[in-house]
Write an enzyme that holds these catalytic residues in place. Structure first.
Site, PDB file in Angstrom:
ATOM      1  CE  LYS A  22      -3.928  -0.745   2.102  1.00  0.00           C
ATOM      2  NZ  LYS A  22      -4.552  -0.798   3.276  1.00  0.00           N
ATOM      3  NE  ARG A  92      -6.011   3.301   3.825  1.00  0.00           N
ATOM      4  CZ  ARG A  92      -6.229   3.314   2.587  1.00  0.00           C
ATOM      5  NH1 ARG A  92      -7.069   2.674   2.248  1.00  0.00           N
ATOM      6  NH2 ARG A  92      -5.903   4.479   1.994  1.00  0.00           N
ATOM      7  N   GLY A 101      -6.717 -10.385   6.981  1.00  0.00           N
ATOM      8  CA  GLY A 101      -6.688 -10.753   8.555  1.00  0.00           C
ATOM      9  C   GLY A 101      -5.939 -10.032   9.413  1.00  0.00           C
ATOM     10  CG  MET A 103      -6.178  -2.771  12.657  1.00  0.00           C
ATOM     11  SD  MET A 103      -5.381  -1.413  13.249  1.00  0.00           S
ATOM     12  CE  MET A 103      -5.270  -0.413  11.644  1.00  0.00           C
ATOM     13  NE  ARG A 336      -5.680  -4.506  -3.030  1.00  0.00           N
ATOM     14  CZ  ARG A 336      -6.248  -4.822  -1.855  1.00  0.00           C
ATOM     15  NH1 ARG A 336      -5.524  -4.953  -0.614  1.00  0.00           N
ATOM     16  NH2 ARG A 336      -7.220  -5.149  -1.820  1.00  0.00           N
ATOM     17  NE  ARG A 560       2.338 -44.766 -10.929  1.00  0.00           N
ATOM     18  CZ  ARG A 560       1.390 -43.842 -11.504  1.00  0.00           C
ATOM     19  NH1 ARG A 560       0.507 -44.179 -12.201  1.00  0.00           N
ATOM     20  NH2 ARG A 560       1.592 -42.520 -10.884  1.00  0.00           N
ATOM     21  NE  ARG A 616       6.788 -48.491 -11.476  1.00  0.00           N
ATOM     22  CZ  ARG A 616       6.412 -47.659 -10.719  1.00  0.00           C
ATOM     23  NH1 ARG A 616       7.168 -46.877 -10.069  1.00  0.00           N
ATOM     24  NH2 ARG A 616       4.945 -47.794 -10.130  1.00  0.00           N
ATOM     25  CB  SER A 763      12.832 -41.992 -15.417  1.00  0.00           C
ATOM     26  OG  SER A 763      11.569 -41.425 -15.141  1.00  0.00           O
ATOM     27  N   GLY A 765      12.948 -41.124 -10.056  1.00  0.00           N
ATOM     28  CA  GLY A 765      11.761 -41.559  -9.429  1.00  0.00           C
ATOM     29  C   GLY A 765      11.610 -40.934  -8.068  1.00  0.00           C
ATOM     30  CG  ASP A 768       9.820 -45.041  -4.132  1.00  0.00           C
ATOM     31  OD1 ASP A 768       9.037 -44.681  -3.591  1.00  0.00           O
ATOM     32  OD2 ASP A 768      10.027 -46.292  -4.703  1.00  0.00           O
ATOM     33  CB  CYS A 830       8.435 -41.003 -14.170  1.00  0.00           C
ATOM     34  SG  CYS A 830       9.132 -41.879 -13.037  1.00  0.00           S
TER      35      CYS A 830
END
Lengths: 873, 873
Positions: A22, A92, A101, A103, A336, A560, A616, A763, A765, A768, A830
């Site tokens: 602001k 403000r 949230g 003031m 804004r 898969r 796979r 690739s 993973g 995991d 992947c």
């Protein structure tokens, strides 16, 4: 000496982090000559120091505020608290990031029992003066003194009721005077002391209240939710009042330079005549469309639309503007960048490129890729949602909105769906056995499991709404009930899930379908031209594959094969295969599975055309395919003609303590080579058949999972090549193919140079790899990852966004070492991260060839890839 | 052209890998002028090429053998197959590594129906000629033609029985001629063709049989068991025959230069007069003590003992020698380094240093550290063992021998032990709840779990015999039975476990206790002088700590605190703590646990004196402390006055899919800081109390487990320091302490530089680090690791021996990075690998300060550390 207070003319738009959004925009508008009431900004640094100094205003800050206040008074030739010529100001808050949230606003500060009289005299408008004073007491009491708002509202309402008035503007000066007295009485009663009469005291109390509001619980929750750091602080803006409540040639309003909901290039907003700002927000009177101002105050309207246009040109983005008209004169109070829906964002970005206001690159950078998700999934009808009753909250595991009847078992879900019901499947957690029930459901709700639990991953793959890990749920599958505290829901009760927020509502809520406009396609085309990363999809069925192609997927990065075995007619054969105690028996069962697998691949290859398809080989531990409940085991034992006890024993034997780290992936192939042999045969026969019968070119990429040691890879590769050679010789056609591996075991990243000698692609993973690098089980880690984030141990959930420092370094090591022995190795990802923008950026930075993600995230990945290419060009 | 065949005089002792152990030693003895019959060696390379050429002898090899055979014939002035002057040879296998299971020996090759007559004439000893011929047919048939041996033995026995003879030497020439005919008949009947009469053919068949025997199943099993690579091959030795069966001035024998059982420095061996080598082995006649030869053939004896002495001096080690006396003349047929018991190995090594034959360093390098294990644990009485009946085999999880009655539950084990029984606890797998039962048992047998399962780790820690993962066991705890195929064992039945081999026997077998001699202590002293690594122990009780100090431990590297909570009076409080739903309730329970923990630490500190003690804060997931069986939950619910269903729910909630990667270690401390606070208070109060009351210096090292992110470490460290400050201030005494961390999460190795800023020591938890680096769950991986080793995917089990390439590289990375921010960081290892010699060597190489292992492995680690220091000096 540090400068804590800046006059508006001392700042600029690029001082946002110091002056807040602001404050910096007020400064910018002041400097470009727009009509902005004078004022000054107390910096965000001052706010943070206030906290460091144990919540106390210190002398130096006090002096700097005093000084700027005096300068302001000189400039305006008015004085705060001067009964004969009083200056009124607004106070403000304004953080660097827009944040509800905190003031918000105090207007008319500087009024007291004396200055109100002065104002009445000067303006010759006692009604205005007392209206302003009662507003000050009301707002000040609410946000500074923390007296509940309703205590004033009820007095106001009863006054209007007593007098038979409809609107606040009907109140007379006398009414307002009486209200002021009554309001002061409330303050005295609630706080034990009078409403502060010293305007200086009012000002400092207001400044402190803004500082404090930075850390109120609502603000903290908001920041947590939106990943905004807590250590930024808010600025405070003190500005000379202008008055929209000065009479019928006064008013106040809010407008967007373009429609924030549709993106239409047309002023969009509303205003109230004879009112102050908070009246618009409070909804006491119904505001009027900004267009109407044209008739009421044509000059002010004209001036405003000019200013709005120039602000958009100046900021080169759609603006959200607050203004006040004081006795016919226009003042700008705030500008804004306007928030907008995903739809509007795309419309505005594309329009602005076509208006040559911004470049394609800027258009792309302005979009939040994650917002695209909204466009691809159904959403709740907003009005219906407003009336809905929230019953609990889980994790927003898969986007979209769904509303339907509760069912607790996959079987019931399938039946209800077949009977035409819309189904919400409610489970403690899902397992691969539940697949058919998940397919039959509109949405899935689980009590356990995180963002990457089975339910979450599968639902995202299907583009289906899912809320996971709703920890308050207490599900009793036997009784078919779901309790949340004292409320109980049964089978057939309606609930609604919002997969974007994780909210769960009771009852049916209307949803609306997704639709993709032409602007979206244009934008994605630009993104495709700019990006370097290819985008593939994770898809296991022809249907998902087709969906992904529609969304722009350039191949399959992960198909898969395990889900293929859960269909009713297959699971039995699969179980027989697993329970075989000899290679011959196992081969017999596999011979039955082979034509089914081949059919799967034919379907997927057809859907993908000549795009590459990475398949796979079987990955999960075998016991995932076996029944675990006593009744199911009994049933299977009967079907298979095996004694119940024997079967139970085998199931028990196959059970693992840590299945994630167990007998799965290529480890299965080393103990049971015939399983992979069957799968590879199915892949290659599907490919040769399509080539022979339909002359379709297919490029299968065979992917070996869970490799941690080069010998594992070499063993499976040799096995694969033997089968491939046979199939190709038998068919007499040539099919190009690649053999590569997942990189998902930390050790694989270390010995990547050895593996790359044989592997034609890697690739990553990353699901995991993240599990093992962190030692987090994604099925279990949800419990403490939240706490980790609350306590600042982890900034991000590493299952959602690639941990660049840890997992990322291992990926970079694997790439460097892999390329050292195979410079042209193909590299992709992947894991779930392949559809997360920050992770996509990282994939671009480390030089992957492609990312792969679930079909519904393909557009997100395309956009994120383009952004990454632009940022790092 | 490659040389495949070497005359003995062309070789030397250092050509072992090419000529095999036997061949290279025959060459060496030839070259130093000892009486060795002439001959030549076919190389191990020839053997491997034979396999590559699909098991066929090729021309070039044939020609080279022919050539050497001709040279040998020229030298001896005899010819293979020449009826008037026949040359006879022996054919023997000889791999680089001594290895039973392969084809051993064929003697008298070259005899046929014609040359036997020639031999009879030349030697004027027809009985000798026919005795030799019948031996050839017998041996050749056994090892080349694969005709069961007993078919010949029964003919020989019935001939002796018919004639009322006791010994083979009683047989007359006629008897032997008849036997030769009968033996030839057997060959004809079994193989359908006559015993080969062409000596050349005999020779080539014998060479091929040796090649083939390299790959027979027994040999493969032996190599697997002893970690000998399969790709070495065996050499073949062809040697001119000398005859111990030439009459009463002939004989043959085997002797060690020192006693291989006790190490005593005195010839030790046996011989037979008028016999050939296989008679000694076969045990047909009872051999006589070598000392007796002194009286029978004093000159030969004298010459032999001279040769034996010179061989020992030449090889600088105890030798195992084969010799033959042919008509009074001594010939050496083999020498090799003699196998010996661990006891003898120590005795001989120490004696040889004192005799100045070898250096201390050589003495240390000659011992196999693992063999020390035998010396520290009870062993079976060998004679009793010979009669025992093997019922199954598991993994040799913890050394020693144990014999006792079967009990199936820890409660029964405790009761039986209290009643004076010797107990073998038999379980599917053990869990921390079983601790008291394990303490009460002499040995532990489990059906599941690998070398690093709970049972294995805990048993090793206790120095208690354990056989784990005996997969054939079928345990029914409810019925209290254990089945192995059709055999059934019940509670109270005797079984016996050999923790060194993994064998399980039925019935009671006598055991003998361990005893450590002075030589052992002397050797360990030398080792301690040479090693650079410190050796600590993993111990959780004062008793274990004292034992470890006795074995030379220089501190505790890992004191696990979790086992402390399983005692009967504590587990209840622990469970109450876990089930607390508020911080206050949890603190109350922790307040009860605090004095107990403090007492634990006082005990351990006292046992360790001023040695450093590293205490790991609570590590396992909380549900490990909760009951899992329905009855136990019911009981607990009653005790705690909590509804059964509520308790069941909590237990279910705490259950994890992959507990290994779950809510444990420092993750617990971040959600429940009060647990660690209690532990740290207990540690520091114990230390200050000892300092105050007994003026004992204690150096606690507080170790934070499972750190993967620097914020985790910093959070817990701050928490720890707050408690420590409080305790020190309250007590008014100073106690030096360190705060450090386990490095066991792969990510910790990557961010070690950040962690080391706050951590004063790193202790590598290589069990978990191996699990996560490989993605192997040690509870589950046993299933496929065996298969991996069989198929050559893994050379070693990475849970037994550190995987230098993968896990090792991460360790090196952690060290390098850790030192980059804290150059003097203290480095240790506390995983199971800390007591495994090859891993200890690696720890030395990468510059750790200490290794830590279970008390009974401390001597092994001390020796291994000395060996590493010598090898890498």
């Amino acid at each position: 000496m540090k400068k804590y207070v800046y006059a508006f003319h001392e700042g600029s738009a690029d001082m946002k982090s110091l002056l807040g959004g602001k404050g910096s925009n007020l400064a910018e508008m002041t400097n470009i000559g727009l009509p902005v009431p004078g004022g000054y900004t107390v910096t965000t640094e001052a706010c943070m120091e206030y906290y460091e100094k144990d919540n106390a205003i210190w002398d130096e800050l006090l002096q700097q505020i005093d000084k700027k206040q005096m300068e302001l008074e000189e400039e305006m030739s008015k004085k705060l608290g001067d009964p004969s010529n009083p200056l009124l100001v607004s106070v403000r808050s304004g953080a660097a990031v827009s944040m509800p949230g905190m003031m918000d606003t105090i207007l008319n500060l500087g009024l007291n029992d004396e200055t109100v009289e002065g104002m009445a005299e000067i303006t010759n408008n006692p009604r205005f003066a007392y209206d302003s004073y009662r507003r000050l007491i009301q707002m000040f009491s609410d946000v500074v003194l923390e007296i509940p708002k309703y205590k004033f509202d009820t007095l106001l309402e009863s006054k209007k009721r007593d007098k038979g008035m409809k609107s606040d503007t009907d109140l007379t000066t006398e009414d307002l005077k009486e209200l002021v007295e009554a309001f002061k009485g409330v303050v005295k009663k609630e706080k034990g002391s009078a409403f502060p009469q010293d305007p200086k005291e009012q000002l400092m109390m207001a400044v402190e209240a803004v500082f404090k509001s930075w850390n109120n619980p609502r603000a903290r929750v908001y920041r947590d939710h939106h990943d905004i750091p807590h250590r930024m602080g808010t600025a405070v803006n003190v500005q000379v009042m202008v008055f929209g409540n000065m009479g019928d040639d006064s008013g106040t309003g809010v407008a967007f330079t373009r429609n924030p909901s549709t993106g239409e290039n047309k002023l969009y907003g509303e205003f109230l005549m004879n009112a102050q700002g908070e009246d618009v927000v409070a909804g006491i009177r119904t505001p009027r469309d900004i267009e109407e101002l044209k008739n009421i105050l044509p000059e002010a309207y004209h001036q405003f639309s000019e200013v709005a246009r120039s602000l958009e040109l100046h900021y080169r983005d759609m603006q959200d503007i607050e203004f006040t008209i004081d006795s016919g004169k226009l003042y700008m109070l705030q500008t804004r960048t306007g928030k907008r829906t995903a739809n509007a964002a795309i419309q505005i970005a594309v329009d602005m490129v076509e208006e040559k206001l911004i470049t394609k690159e800027e258009a792309i950078l302005r979009l939040n890729p994650n917002d695209l998700d909204q466009l691809l999934h159904p959403t709740f009808n907003e009005k219906a949602l407003a009336d809905a009753s929230l019953i609990t909250k889980g994790l927003p595991a898969s986007s979209g909105a769904a509303s339907g009847k509760i069912y607790f078992t996959p079987e019931d879900a399938v039946k209800a769906n077949a009977a035409g019901e819309r189904v919400i499947l409610v489970r403690n957690e899902t397992s691969p056995e539940d697949i058919e029930g998940m397919v039959a459901s509109s949405g899935i709700l689980t009590a356990k499991g995180g963002m990457t639990s089975h339910a979450a991953v599968v639902a995202r793959g299907m583009g289906k709404c899912c809320v996971s890990g709703a920890g308050d749920l207490n599900i009793n599958e036997a009784e078919k009930t779901m309790r949340i505290e004292s409320d109980c829901y049964g089978e057939g009760d309606y609930i609604s899930l919002d997969g974007n927020t994780g909210y769960v509502y009771s009852g049916l809520i209307e949803t609306k379908d997704a639709s993709l406009g032409g602007q979206f396609l244009k934008l994605m085309e630009w993104a495709d031209d700019l990006r370097q990363l290819k985008v593939r999809t994770n898809a296991d069925t022809p249907r998902d594959s087709a969906k992904a192609v529609e969304f722009g997927a350039e191949g399959i990065g992960l198909c898969r094969t395990e889900h293929m075995f859960f269909e009713d007619n297959r699971i039995f054969v699969m179980r027989r295969m697993i329970l075989s105690r000899s290679v011959e028996d196992r081969k017999k069962a596999l011979d039955q599975l082979m034509p089914m697998q081949k059919e799967d691949f034919v379907g997927i290859f057809k859907a993908m055309g000549s795009r590459p398809v990475t398949i796979r080989l079987l990955d999960p531990p075998l016991h995932e395919f076996l029944p675990s409940e006593k009744e199911d085991i009994e049933k299977l034992a009967k079907e298979m003609e095996v004694p119940f006890n024997r079967l139970k024993e085998i199931v028990f034997e196959l059970k693992e303590v840590n299945p994630m780290l167990g007998h799965r992936g290529c480890r299965l192939a080393i103990t049971y080579p015939e399983i992979y042999e069957m799968q590879i045969r199915a892949i290659m026969e599907a490919a040769t058949e399509l080539k022979q019968k339909e002359n379709q070119e297919v490029i299968p990429e065979i992917m070996i999972p869970l490799v941690g040691e080069v010998n594992e890879f070499d063993y499976v590769k040799e096995l694969a090549e033997n089968v491939i050679r046979e199939v190709l010789e038998d068919s007499g056609v040539e099919v190009p193919y690649l053999i590569g591996t997942m990189i998902e075991i930390p050790r694989a990243t270390i010995v990547a140079d050895e593996i790359a000698k044989g592997a034609e692609f890697f690739s990553f993973g990353t699901n995991d790899l993240t599990q093992m690098t962190y030692g987090f089980s994604r099925d279990d880690a949800g419990r403490f990852i939240k706490e980790y984030r609350d306590k600042g141990i982890l900034e991000k959930d590493p299952f959602q966004q690639i941990d660049r420092k840890g997992v990322g370094e291992l990926m970079e090591m694997a790439i460097e070492r892999g390329r050292s022995t195979r410079p042209d190795i193909k590299l992709g990802i992947c894991g779930e991260h392949g559809g997360e923008p920050n992770s996509v950026e990282f994939c671009h930075m480390i030089g992957l060839d492609y990312v792969s993600c679930s079909p519904f995230r393909v557009p997100i990945a395309r956009l994120a890839a383009a952004q990454a290419a632009i940022k790092h060009s």
